[in-house]
Write an enzyme that holds these catalytic residues in place. Structure first.
Site, PDB file in Angstrom:
ATOM      1  CG  HIS A  63      49.096  38.051  39.027  1.00 15.49           C
ATOM      2  ND1 HIS A  63      50.118  37.298  39.576  1.00 15.49           N
ATOM      3  CD2 HIS A  63      49.205  37.887  37.688  1.00 15.49           C
ATOM      4  CE1 HIS A  63      50.799  36.709  38.600  1.00 15.49           C
ATOM      5  NE2 HIS A  63      50.270  37.070  37.445  1.00 15.49           N
ATOM      6  CB  VAL A  67      42.878  35.955  43.335  1.00 14.38           C
ATOM      7  CG1 VAL A  67      42.555  35.234  44.637  1.00 14.38           C
ATOM      8  CG2 VAL A  67      43.923  35.177  42.554  1.00 14.38           C
ATOM      9  N   GLY A  69      38.222  38.675  42.131  1.00 14.47           N
ATOM     10  CA  GLY A  69      37.850  39.884  41.397  1.00 14.47           C
ATOM     11  C   GLY A  69      38.802  41.036  41.666  1.00 14.47           C
ATOM     12  CG  ASP A  71      39.112  41.881  45.981  1.00 12.30           C
ATOM     13  OD1 ASP A  71      40.236  41.636  45.457  1.00 12.30           O
ATOM     14  OD2 ASP A  71      38.576  41.132  46.810  1.00 12.30           O
ATOM     15  CB  SER A  73      42.178  40.444  47.642  1.00 11.14           C
ATOM     16  OG  SER A  73      42.118  39.957  46.316  1.00 11.14           O
ATOM     17  N   PRO A 161      46.270  32.035  35.980  1.00 12.14           N
ATOM     18  CG  PRO A 161      45.207  32.707  34.020  1.00 12.14           C
ATOM     19  CD  PRO A 161      45.466  33.142  35.429  1.00 12.14           C
ATOM     20  CG  HIS A 191      53.117  37.775  28.216  1.00 15.55           C
ATOM     21  ND1 HIS A 191      52.901  36.412  28.146  1.00 15.55           N
ATOM     22  CD2 HIS A 191      52.678  38.150  29.445  1.00 15.55           C
ATOM     23  CE1 HIS A 191      52.366  35.988  29.278  1.00 15.55           C
ATOM     24  NE2 HIS A 191      52.216  37.024  30.077  1.00 15.55           N
ATOM     25  CG  ASP A 245      58.183  41.526  22.274  1.00 19.14           C
ATOM     26  OD1 ASP A 245      58.857  40.985  21.384  1.00 19.14           O
ATOM     27  OD2 ASP A 245      57.307  42.372  22.038  1.00 19.14           O
TER      28      ASP A 245
END
Length: 327
Positions: A63, A67, A69, A71, A73, A161, A191, A245
């Site tokens: 995640h 967003v 890259g 970094d 954030s 996504p 996943h 799973d």
């Protein structure tokens, strides 16, 4: 004008390549030689007591990278000075876990080498080490990322996504980040560990066409019945957690892909991987192959993801505290 049109992509490509080239193995070999060992030791000490955090930390890395890259954030808290809610409070990130884990690692690293190791590199290294400690694959993590100063909650909805995405949306979301369909299949393989909340997929069970009582026909009916009876008993359930799973959610293996072929992927985005001949072919190859081959392929895609739009050199900063930009 025509010449300029051809030059621009080349210049941009050179910029991207030179930026990526500045990531290197053992970037902190001289400035903080014990950094990677300190991180690994902390992971070894704490993840075995909370193995579900491995999935949470790789998800955080994913995640973060999608967003602005890789970094860090995603770690920033809201401050009145910016007036913006940060990524941490964007809808896709409300169920992220592991922030205190990253903060604890950062504190130990800061005690060793103040102002040297970025939060972005810590997130990348912790994600890898946590998966390895729980018996999963390893991958190369070149370092030298710098921390970003900007974080907007609104960008999480456009860049990360969604579990409700169809194939074309997934393809576009990944392509925007320089990732191809093979990367889409391989990175979705994460996943194989971890859990999700009912709210991420309950529409498939109760309201698929927008009419209450409709179910996603692409979802195996027996699996759907089981989910409704034993897990997500209401479309309004936002708290129950479900294994992504089932049966081996703590084991980094190929069973996630085997379930996809049985129409038992939990999310619409999982099921979408079987709707394209290209991605379906990749899944078939993975299932027919060995775990070692999957690990090797997964490692390549993880390293590729870890290079998305990285800040290096004099770009960004090295945060003293991961949740706030330097004053």
């Amino acid at each position: 004008m025509a010449t300029f049109g051809y030059l621009c992509p080349l210049i941009l490509m050179c910029i991207l390549v030179s930026s990526n080239a500045q990531l290197q193995q053992n970037f902190y070999a001289k400035s903080c030689p014990k950094a990677e060992k300190i991180i690994l030791d902390y992971v070894h000490k704490h993840i075995p007591n909370a193995p579900s955090l491995a999935a949470a930390l790789i998800r955080m890395h994913f995640h973060d990278c999608f967003v602005r890259g890789c970094d860090a954030s995603v770690l920033l808290n809201f401050t009145s000075s910016t007036g913006n809610q940060t990524e941490k409070f964007g809808i896709p990130n409300l169920t992220l876990r592991g922030f205190s884990f990253i903060d604890n690692v950062k504190k130990i690293i800061e005690d060793e080498c103040p102002g040297v190791v970025s939060c972005a590199d810590i997130v990348a290294l912790v994600a890898r080490d946590s998966v390895v400690v729980t018996g999963g694959p390893s991958w190369s993590v070149p370092t030298g990322r710098r921390d970003g100063r900007i974080s907007n909650a609104s960008e999480t909805l456009t860049d990360i996504p969604a579990p409700t995405s169809n194939f074309s949306t997934l393809q576009n979301d990944f392509a925007k980040k320089g990732l191809d369909l093979k990367d889409l299949v391989l990175l979705s393989g994460a996943h194989t560990i971890g859990v999700s909340h009912c709210s991420s997929f309950s529409t498939r069970l109760y309201n698929f066409t927008g009419t209450f009582g409709t179910q996603d026909p692409s979802l195996d009916s027996e699996y759907a019945t089981n989910l409704k009876a034993n897990k997500c008993k209401s479309i309004n359930d936002n708290t129950t957690i479900v294994e992504m799973d089932p049966g081996s959610f703590r084991t980094f293996d190929l069973s996630y892909y085997k379930l996809l072929l049985k129409r038992r992927g939990l999310f619409q985005s999982d099921a979408a991987l079987t709707t394209s001949t290209t991605t379906k072919s990749y899944i078939d190859q993975l299932v027919a192959g060995s775990l070692k081959e999957f690990y090797a392929e997964f490692a390549q895609s993880m390293e590729k993801m870890g290079r998305i739009e990285v800040k290096t050199g004099s770009d960004g900063e090295i945060r003293k505290h991961c949740a706030v930009v330097n004053s």
